[in-house]
Design a protein around this motif. Structure first.
Motif: not given
Length: 142
Positions: A46, A49-54, A56-57, A91-92
């Motif tokens: 999780r 996935l939070a880092w990946v969402r960041t 993407l943002a 970040c990714a």
């Protein structure tokens, strides 16, 4: 300058290569240590996935700055967009690295790895935000 075969530089290169291989072959992580409580592995996932969402943002924000602020001076617009896109890419990549390092540490019964990346990322986003405030206040148009 490379060290002699088996020297410190070869060890560093081999360690780096082994770490990168775990990014694309995560099953190899399972070969180490003992299986942790699945809740910890899922929490690690999780966080990944939070880092990946960041990431993407940040990438989306970089494209938005470039595409939706055409009146900004070219250098300012491109500089802000590239800073956001670069932060998203870092970040990714860091997300994968952190996931692997945490999973290995849990399997080995070691302390979780400490990282400065959240601080660096926060500072970069803060600098971009301050630059955007300056742009909004002073209206630097091209």
């Amino acid at each position: 300058m490379s060290g002699p075969r088996g020297g410190p530089k070869d060890g560093l290169r081999d360690g780096l290569w082994d770490g990168l291989r775990l990014w694309v072959a995560p099953r190899r992580v399972q070969e180490e240590g003992e299986t942790p409580d699945y809740r910890f592995s899922l929490a690690n996932e999780r966080t990944f996935l939070a880092w990946v969402r960041t990431a993407l943002a940040l990438v989306g924000a970089g494209f938005a700055v470039d595409q939706f602020l055409p009146d900004l001076r070219w250098g300012v617009r491109v500089g802000l967009a590239l800073a956001l896109l670069g932060a998203g890419a870092l970040c990714a990549l860091r997300a994968v690295n952190h996931w692997v390092r945490c999973e290995r540490a849990m399997r080995r019964g070691e302390d979780l790895p400490v990282t400065r990346f959240p601080t660096v990322l926060s500072l970069l986003v803060g600098v971009v935000a301050v630059a955007m405030v300056v742009v909004v206040v002073f209206g630097w148009a091209g």
